[in-house]
Design an enzyme around this catalytic site. Sequence first.
Site, PDB file in Angstrom:
ATOM      1  N   ASP A   1      34.450   7.904  47.224  1.00  0.00           N
ATOM      2  CA  ASP A   1      35.646   8.031  46.392  1.00  0.00           C
ATOM      3  C   ASP A   1      36.691   7.086  46.984  1.00  0.00           C
ATOM      4  OD1 ASP A   1      36.743   9.299  48.607  1.00  0.00           O
ATOM      5  OD2 ASP A   1      37.261  11.152  47.552  1.00  0.00           O
ATOM      6  N   HIS A   2      37.933   7.196  46.496  1.00  0.00           N
ATOM      7  CA  HIS A   2      38.999   6.307  46.987  1.00  0.00           C
ATOM      8  C   HIS A   2      39.266   6.502  48.482  1.00  0.00           C
ATOM      9  CE1 HIS A   2      40.612  10.094  45.597  1.00  0.00           C
ATOM     10  NE2 HIS A   2      41.656   9.931  46.391  1.00  0.00           N
TER      11      HIS A   2
ATOM     12  N   CYS B   1      33.812  10.194  51.644  1.00  0.00           N
ATOM     13  CA  CYS B   1      35.092  10.562  51.018  1.00  0.00           C
ATOM     14  C   CYS B   1      36.109  10.609  52.155  1.00  0.00           C
ATOM     15  CB  CYS B   1      34.995  11.871  50.230  1.00  0.00           C
ATOM     16  SG  CYS B   1      34.724  13.361  51.195  1.00  0.00           S
TER      17      CYS B   1
ATOM     18  N   THR C   1      37.285  13.063  54.116  1.00  0.00           N
ATOM     19  CA  THR C   1      36.816  13.827  55.277  1.00  0.00           C
ATOM     20  C   THR C   1      35.301  13.866  55.396  1.00  0.00           C
ATOM     21  OG1 THR C   1      36.739  15.823  53.933  1.00  0.00           O
ATOM     22  CG2 THR C   1      38.791  15.395  55.155  1.00  0.00           C
TER      23      THR C   1
ATOM     24  N   HIS D   1      15.393  16.687  62.676  1.00  0.00           N
ATOM     25  CA  HIS D   1      15.189  18.073  62.241  1.00  0.00           C
ATOM     26  C   HIS D   1      15.386  18.281  60.739  1.00  0.00           C
ATOM     27  CE1 HIS D   1      15.953  20.053  66.469  1.00  0.00           C
ATOM     28  NE2 HIS D   1      15.036  19.090  66.495  1.00  0.00           N
TER      29      HIS D   1
ATOM     30  N   ARG E   1       7.555  22.586  62.506  1.00  0.00           N
ATOM     31  CA  ARG E   1       8.339  23.775  62.158  1.00  0.00           C
ATOM     32  C   ARG E   1       9.535  23.425  61.277  1.00  0.00           C
ATOM     33  NH1 ARG E   1      10.182  22.028  67.024  1.00  0.00           N
ATOM     34  NH2 ARG E   1      12.378  22.342  67.577  1.00  0.00           N
ATOM     35  N   HIS E   2       9.980  22.200  61.376  1.00  0.00           N
ATOM     36  CA  HIS E   2      11.127  21.802  60.554  1.00  0.00           C
ATOM     37  C   HIS E   2      10.740  21.664  59.079  1.00  0.00           C
ATOM     38  CE1 HIS E   2      13.351  21.360  64.180  1.00  0.00           C
ATOM     39  NE2 HIS E   2      12.442  20.521  64.668  1.00  0.00           N
TER      40      HIS E   2
HETATM   41  C1  RB5 Z   1      40.750  12.764  48.203  1.00  0.00           C
HETATM   42  O1  RB5 Z   1      42.128  12.739  48.342  1.00  0.00           O
HETATM   43  C2  RB5 Z   1      40.123  13.696  49.244  1.00  0.00           C
HETATM   44  O2  RB5 Z   1      40.396  15.016  48.924  1.00  0.00           O
HETATM   45  C3  RB5 Z   1      38.643  13.454  49.323  1.00  0.00           C
HETATM   46  O3  RB5 Z   1      38.407  12.131  49.672  1.00  0.00           O
HETATM   47  C4  RB5 Z   1      37.878  14.280  50.343  1.00  0.00           C
HETATM   48  O4  RB5 Z   1      38.477  14.217  51.596  1.00  0.00           O
HETATM   49  C5  RB5 Z   1      37.530  15.639  49.930  1.00  0.00           C
HETATM   50  O5  RB5 Z   1      36.828  16.380  50.641  1.00  0.00           O
END
Ligand code: RB5
Length: 144
Positions: free
Chosen positions: A8-9, A65, A67, A98, A132-133
């Site tokens: 994403d952005h 993304c 995070t 794993h 096992r995995h």
């Molecule tokens: C976008 O602003 C942000 O929420 C997205 O990139 C991400 O971090 C969501 O989990």
Amino acid sequence: MKIAIASDHGGFEMKQALIEHFAKQGLALYDLGTHDTCSVDYPDYADKMAEYILSGKADLGILICGTGVGISIAANRHKGIRAALLYNKFVAAKAKEHNNANVIVFGGRTMTVPEVIEYCNIFLHSTYEGGRHQQRLDKLDKGE
Ligand code: RB5
């Protein structure tokens, strides 16, 4: 190996840096977008990636993304997708050994380009252990 990448952005700049890095290694990534920093919805890019992986158009996906959390959640809603957020070197190895992850995920706002490249390299040079995995992976995909 065919590798697709999408973000994403919040992951756009990291995506561009990884595309450039892999190009220098002689590996062209399939770029599924997004193509600029305009705000978009990460589930749309997780869905595109799932379609690519599950149809065999790519062997491995890279999703980014802000995070890494939202796009991981979205990708893992697709049966057959095993998306792993690689946040340290140990996890980068175990996600292959794993979990045999078919999508690896990063946070564009929480990680640096050098550390993400290092985690990619560790993952790519690790080997799935099976045994096992495999019985655990089989349980992920059973049922509706
Ligand atoms: C976008 O602003 C942000 O929420 C997205 O990139 C991400 O971090 C969501 O989990």
